[in-house]
Design a protein around this motif. Structure first.
Motif, PDB file in Angstrom:
ATOM      1  N   MET A   1     -16.182  19.455 -21.040  1.00 32.47           N
ATOM      2  CA  MET A   1     -16.157  18.695 -19.793  1.00 32.47           C
ATOM      3  C   MET A   1     -14.710  18.461 -19.392  1.00 32.47           C
ATOM      4  O   MET A   1     -13.875  18.143 -20.239  1.00 32.47           O
ATOM      5  CB  MET A   1     -16.876  17.345 -19.967  1.00 32.47           C
ATOM      6  CG  MET A   1     -18.375  17.477 -20.173  1.00 32.47           C
ATOM      7  SD  MET A   1     -19.245  15.880 -20.236  1.00 32.47           S
ATOM      8  CE  MET A   1     -18.797  15.335 -21.889  1.00 32.47           C
TER       9      MET A   1
ATOM     10  N   VAL B   1     -24.420  14.401  -7.975  1.00 35.12           N
ATOM     11  CA  VAL B   1     -24.335  13.116  -8.681  1.00 35.12           C
ATOM     12  C   VAL B   1     -23.347  12.177  -7.995  1.00 35.12           C
ATOM     13  O   VAL B   1     -23.551  10.958  -7.959  1.00 35.12           O
ATOM     14  CB  VAL B   1     -23.940  13.337 -10.150  1.00 35.12           C
ATOM     15  CG1 VAL B   1     -23.670  12.011 -10.852  1.00 35.12           C
ATOM     16  CG2 VAL B   1     -25.036  14.106 -10.893  1.00 35.12           C
ATOM     17  N   SER B   2     -22.286  12.740  -7.425  1.00 38.10           N
ATOM     18  CA  SER B   2     -21.274  11.894  -6.782  1.00 38.10           C
ATOM     19  C   SER B   2     -21.850  11.102  -5.603  1.00 38.10           C
ATOM     20  O   SER B   2     -21.344  10.033  -5.261  1.00 38.10           O
ATOM     21  CB  SER B   2     -20.092  12.747  -6.302  1.00 38.10           C
ATOM     22  OG  SER B   2     -20.470  13.600  -5.235  1.00 38.10           O
TER      23      SER B   2
ATOM     24  N   VAL C   1     -17.736   9.756 -11.787  1.00 40.85           N
ATOM     25  CA  VAL C   1     -17.412  10.548 -12.976  1.00 40.85           C
ATOM     26  C   VAL C   1     -18.281  10.115 -14.147  1.00 40.85           C
ATOM     27  O   VAL C   1     -18.852  10.938 -14.870  1.00 40.85           O
ATOM     28  CB  VAL C   1     -15.910  10.412 -13.325  1.00 40.85           C
ATOM     29  CG1 VAL C   1     -15.612  11.097 -14.651  1.00 40.85           C
ATOM     30  CG2 VAL C   1     -15.053  10.998 -12.228  1.00 40.85           C
TER      31      VAL C   1
ATOM     32  N   THR D   1     -27.067  17.806 -13.310  1.00 37.90           N
ATOM     33  CA  THR D   1     -25.704  18.081 -13.783  1.00 37.90           C
ATOM     34  C   THR D   1     -24.799  18.664 -12.705  1.00 37.90           C
ATOM     35  O   THR D   1     -23.663  19.035 -12.992  1.00 37.90           O
ATOM     36  CB  THR D   1     -25.730  19.041 -14.996  1.00 37.90           C
ATOM     37  OG1 THR D   1     -26.410  20.252 -14.627  1.00 37.90           O
ATOM     38  CG2 THR D   1     -26.445  18.392 -16.170  1.00 37.90           C
ATOM     39  N   ASP D   2     -25.318  18.735 -11.478  1.00 39.12           N
ATOM     40  CA  ASP D   2     -24.477  19.173 -10.367  1.00 39.12           C
ATOM     41  C   ASP D   2     -23.569  18.008  -9.973  1.00 39.12           C
ATOM     42  O   ASP D   2     -24.036  16.972  -9.488  1.00 39.12           O
ATOM     43  CB  ASP D   2     -25.335  19.602  -9.177  1.00 39.12           C
ATOM     44  CG  ASP D   2     -24.482  20.035  -7.996  1.00 39.12           C
ATOM     45  OD1 ASP D   2     -23.864  21.106  -8.057  1.00 39.12           O
ATOM     46  OD2 ASP D   2     -24.419  19.260  -7.006  1.00 39.12           O
ATOM     47  N   ARG D   3     -22.276  18.186 -10.182  1.00 41.82           N
ATOM     48  CA  ARG D   3     -21.351  17.073 -10.004  1.00 41.82           C
ATOM     49  C   ARG D   3     -21.300  16.573  -8.566  1.00 41.82           C
ATOM     50  O   ARG D   3     -21.195  15.365  -8.324  1.00 41.82           O
ATOM     51  CB  ARG D   3     -19.945  17.493 -10.474  1.00 41.82           C
ATOM     52  CG  ARG D   3     -18.991  16.345 -10.628  1.00 41.82           C
ATOM     53  CD  ARG D   3     -17.735  16.778 -11.341  1.00 41.82           C
ATOM     54  NE  ARG D   3     -16.760  15.700 -11.389  1.00 41.82           N
ATOM     55  CZ  ARG D   3     -15.561  15.813 -11.934  1.00 41.82           C
ATOM     56  NH1 ARG D   3     -15.200  16.952 -12.498  1.00 41.82           N
ATOM     57  NH2 ARG D   3     -14.732  14.796 -11.934  1.00 41.82           N
TER      58      ARG D   3
ATOM     59  N   TRP E   1     -21.812  11.339 -13.795  1.00 44.30           N
ATOM     60  CA  TRP E   1     -21.968  12.770 -14.072  1.00 44.30           C
ATOM     61  C   TRP E   1     -21.935  13.034 -15.574  1.00 44.30           C
ATOM     62  O   TRP E   1     -22.770  13.781 -16.100  1.00 44.30           O
ATOM     63  CB  TRP E   1     -20.859  13.559 -13.373  1.00 44.30           C
ATOM     64  CG  TRP E   1     -20.894  15.021 -13.724  1.00 44.30           C
ATOM     65  CD1 TRP E   1     -21.799  15.950 -13.274  1.00 44.30           C
ATOM     66  CD2 TRP E   1     -20.015  15.705 -14.609  1.00 44.30           C
ATOM     67  NE1 TRP E   1     -21.511  17.187 -13.828  1.00 44.30           N
ATOM     68  CE2 TRP E   1     -20.434  17.064 -14.649  1.00 44.30           C
ATOM     69  CE3 TRP E   1     -18.907  15.322 -15.354  1.00 44.30           C
ATOM     70  CZ2 TRP E   1     -19.774  18.015 -15.426  1.00 44.30           C
ATOM     71  CZ3 TRP E   1     -18.256  16.268 -16.126  1.00 44.30           C
ATOM     72  CH2 TRP E   1     -18.699  17.605 -16.156  1.00 44.30           C
TER      73      TRP E   1
ATOM     74  N   GLU F   1     -25.188  12.136 -17.080  1.00 46.98           N
ATOM     75  CA  GLU F   1     -26.247  13.120 -16.835  1.00 46.98           C
ATOM     76  C   GLU F   1     -26.119  14.340 -17.744  1.00 46.98           C
ATOM     77  O   GLU F   1     -27.111  14.861 -18.257  1.00 46.98           O
ATOM     78  CB  GLU F   1     -26.237  13.550 -15.366  1.00 46.98           C
ATOM     79  CG  GLU F   1     -26.716  12.485 -14.397  1.00 46.98           C
ATOM     80  CD  GLU F   1     -28.167  12.095 -14.614  1.00 46.98           C
ATOM     81  OE1 GLU F   1     -29.049  12.974 -14.530  1.00 46.98           O
ATOM     82  OE2 GLU F   1     -28.411  10.902 -14.886  1.00 46.98           O
ATOM     83  N   VAL F   2     -24.895  14.794 -17.948  1.00 45.19           N
ATOM     84  CA  VAL F   2     -24.663  15.933 -18.852  1.00 45.19           C
ATOM     85  C   VAL F   2     -25.113  15.575 -20.262  1.00 45.19           C
ATOM     86  O   VAL F   2     -25.773  16.369 -20.950  1.00 45.19           O
ATOM     87  CB  VAL F   2     -23.175  16.335 -18.839  1.00 45.19           C
ATOM     88  CG1 VAL F   2     -22.893  17.387 -19.917  1.00 45.19           C
ATOM     89  CG2 VAL F   2     -22.771  16.867 -17.467  1.00 45.19           C
TER      90      VAL F   2
END
Length: 202
Positions: free
Chosen positions: A38, A71-72, A172, A66-68, A175, A178-179
């Protein structure tokens, strides 16, 4: 006393086991996930599922995202109430490195959100460079240091500092959560599959 001799910067071969032993020495309780990359940094995350949030997300069909970029958007005021709850509890993040600069570069981004540590060869911790340059930085950022000898025995060299300023649950953090959540589910599924296979063989 610190030595001025340049040490061999080698680590025991089984780095995964070393990470698990380091997490135990730090008192981190949770699953040690396989290494993740990451922010371009290879780290080990110790985490566990949040049972209530995990159950809620299963019931609502909210799988890990996991799509940043997506998620933002969860931190936007107009979408905050519709975002799924964080389902992973991140206990700590650690890096296994041959040099303290590499270890700090990997862990400092995570130390802003919680516990972080780096595992270094014991020989590295006996140098003037480590004492003069690494220790002040590790203490500033609140990064713990665990040393590992040639036999893969680990020792806690520097504890983390709980008085450091931590960032809130920003985009951040969500995200990363989620990962980690995705990895925890994968680990749980692998364990269930292994148990089922063992039961079938019995």
């Amino acid at each position: 006393m610190p030595s001025r001799v340049v040490p061999p910067v080698e680590l025991p071969e089984n780095v995964d086991a070393l990470a698990a032993d380091a997490a135990a020495s730090l008192g981190w309780h949770g699953a040690v996930l396989p290494p993740l990359t990451m922010f371009g940094r290879r780290v080990y995350v110790v985490a566990k599922l949040r049972p209530e949030a995990h159950a809620e997300r299963i019931a609502l069909g909210n799988e890990p995202v996991t799509d940043r970029a997506q998620v933002s958007t969860w931190t936007w005021p107009e979408l905050a109430d519709t975002a799924p709850p964080p389902a992973a509890d991140i206990v700590g993040v650690l890096a296994v490195a041959r040099h303290w600069r590499t270890g700090l570069a990997a862990t400092v981004p995570f130390s802003r959100y919680g516990e972080a540590a780096m595992v270094l060869p014991q020989s590295m911790t006996l140098t003037h460079d480590y004492v003069d340059n690494c220790l002040p930085r590790a203490r500033t950022y609140g990064v713990a240091v665990v040393s590992a000898d040639d036999e893969a025995h680990v020792t806690l060299d520097v504890e983390s500092h709980s008085d450091r300023v931590l960032l809130g649950r920003d985009a951040v953090w969500r995200w990363v959560n989620e990962v980690v959540y995705e990895q925890l589910i994968a680990l749980e599924d692998a364990g269930a599959a292994s148990s089922e296979e063992t039961a079938q063989r019995a």
